[in-house]
Motif scaffolding. Sequence first.
Motif, PDB file in Angstrom:
ATOM      1  N   GLN A  50       0.815  -1.216   0.000  1.00 32.15           N
ATOM      2  CA  GLN A  50       0.000   0.000   0.000  1.00 32.15           C
ATOM      3  C   GLN A  50       0.851   1.269   0.000  1.00 32.15           C
ATOM      4  OE1 GLN A  50      -2.626  -1.484   3.432  1.00 32.15           O
ATOM      5  NE2 GLN A  50      -4.012  -0.199   2.239  1.00 32.15           N
ATOM      6  N   CYS A  94     -10.648   0.253   3.520  1.00 28.63           N
ATOM      7  CA  CYS A  94      -9.225   0.118   3.210  1.00 28.63           C
ATOM      8  C   CYS A  94      -8.665   1.483   2.830  1.00 28.63           C
ATOM      9  CB  CYS A  94      -9.076  -0.858   2.032  1.00 28.63           C
ATOM     10  SG  CYS A  94      -7.374  -1.132   1.525  1.00 28.63           S
ATOM     11  N   HIS A 136      -7.172  -9.212   6.413  1.00 21.84           N
ATOM     12  CA  HIS A 136      -7.296  -8.161   5.389  1.00 21.84           C
ATOM     13  C   HIS A 136      -5.906  -7.742   4.893  1.00 21.84           C
ATOM     14  CE1 HIS A 136      -9.055  -4.187   3.862  1.00 21.84           C
ATOM     15  NE2 HIS A 136      -7.760  -3.961   3.877  1.00 21.84           N
ATOM     16  N   GLU A 137      -4.989  -7.544   5.845  1.00 17.82           N
ATOM     17  CA  GLU A 137      -3.641  -7.086   5.469  1.00 17.82           C
ATOM     18  C   GLU A 137      -2.859  -8.192   4.753  1.00 17.82           C
ATOM     19  OE1 GLU A 137      -3.220  -4.028   5.531  1.00 17.82           O
ATOM     20  OE2 GLU A 137      -4.854  -3.529   6.882  1.00 17.82           O
ATOM     21  N   HIS A 140      -3.473  -8.291   1.170  1.00 16.65           N
ATOM     22  CA  HIS A 140      -2.708  -7.300   0.393  1.00 16.65           C
ATOM     23  C   HIS A 140      -1.382  -7.891  -0.106  1.00 16.65           C
ATOM     24  CE1 HIS A 140      -4.957  -3.570   0.525  1.00 16.65           C
ATOM     25  NE2 HIS A 140      -5.107  -3.637   1.839  1.00 16.65           N
TER      26      HIS A 140
HETATM   27 ZN    ZN Z   1      -6.477  -2.603   2.922  1.00 12.94          ZN
END
Ligand code: ZN
Length: 186
Positions: A50, A94, A136-137, A140
Motif C-alpha cells: 500500500q 481500506c 485483510h492485510e 494485500h
Molecule cells: Zn487494505
Amino acid sequence: MIVPINIYSDEVLRRQAVSLEGVDADIEELLGNMFETMYNAPGIGLAAPQVGRSLRLLIVDISCIREYENVKPMVVINPGILDSRGYRAMEEGCLSLPGVQGDVVRPAAINLSWRDEHFEERTGEFSGMLARVLQHEIDHLDGRLFVDRLQRRDRRKVQKELDALAEGRFSASYPVVPTSLHIGQV
Ligand code: ZN
C-alpha cells in the motif's frame, strides 16, 4: 515520514509480494514510515504494497478501538495462516480504497506464524477484530483487495465508487499516489 498511499487501480496492489530475509536499516525505516502513515490517515492496519513496496510485511494497531485499548501494535513479516476456524461477516474498508465499505465473510479465528520486528519467529492465535485486520492485510501481500471478496450484489453496489477511484475522481484526507492518467494502456 508520512508516505503516500497507493490507490485501488495501482498495479503494485495486485502483485504477489516477496518474503523478507531479514530486517535491515531500510526495513526499519520503512516500518517507521508505515506506522507514521497509518496513524496519520488514520487507519488500523497497513501493508507494505500500500506504500509501493511489494514485500511481505504489514503492521496492525487496533488500540484506538474500544475494548482493544490494551492490544499492542504488531509488526508482521512473512505471515502464514496455519489454520482457521468459523466464519463471520464484518464491514471492512481500506486506506487504498477511500470511501468504499462492504461486508466481507472471513474465518472468525486464525492460527498465524510470522516474524516480528526483530525477525524472531512467532506463532499465535487471533480472533475478533485482530483476526479480521490481519487477514485483510495478509490479502494485500497476495495482491488481493477486500472488494474481491464481496458478494456479487454488494460488489455491484460499490462498482461506481471503484470506477471513480480508478479514474482518480475521489478525495482522501491523507496523501495518495496519483492515479495513473493512462488507465487502459498496456
Ligand atoms: Zn487494505
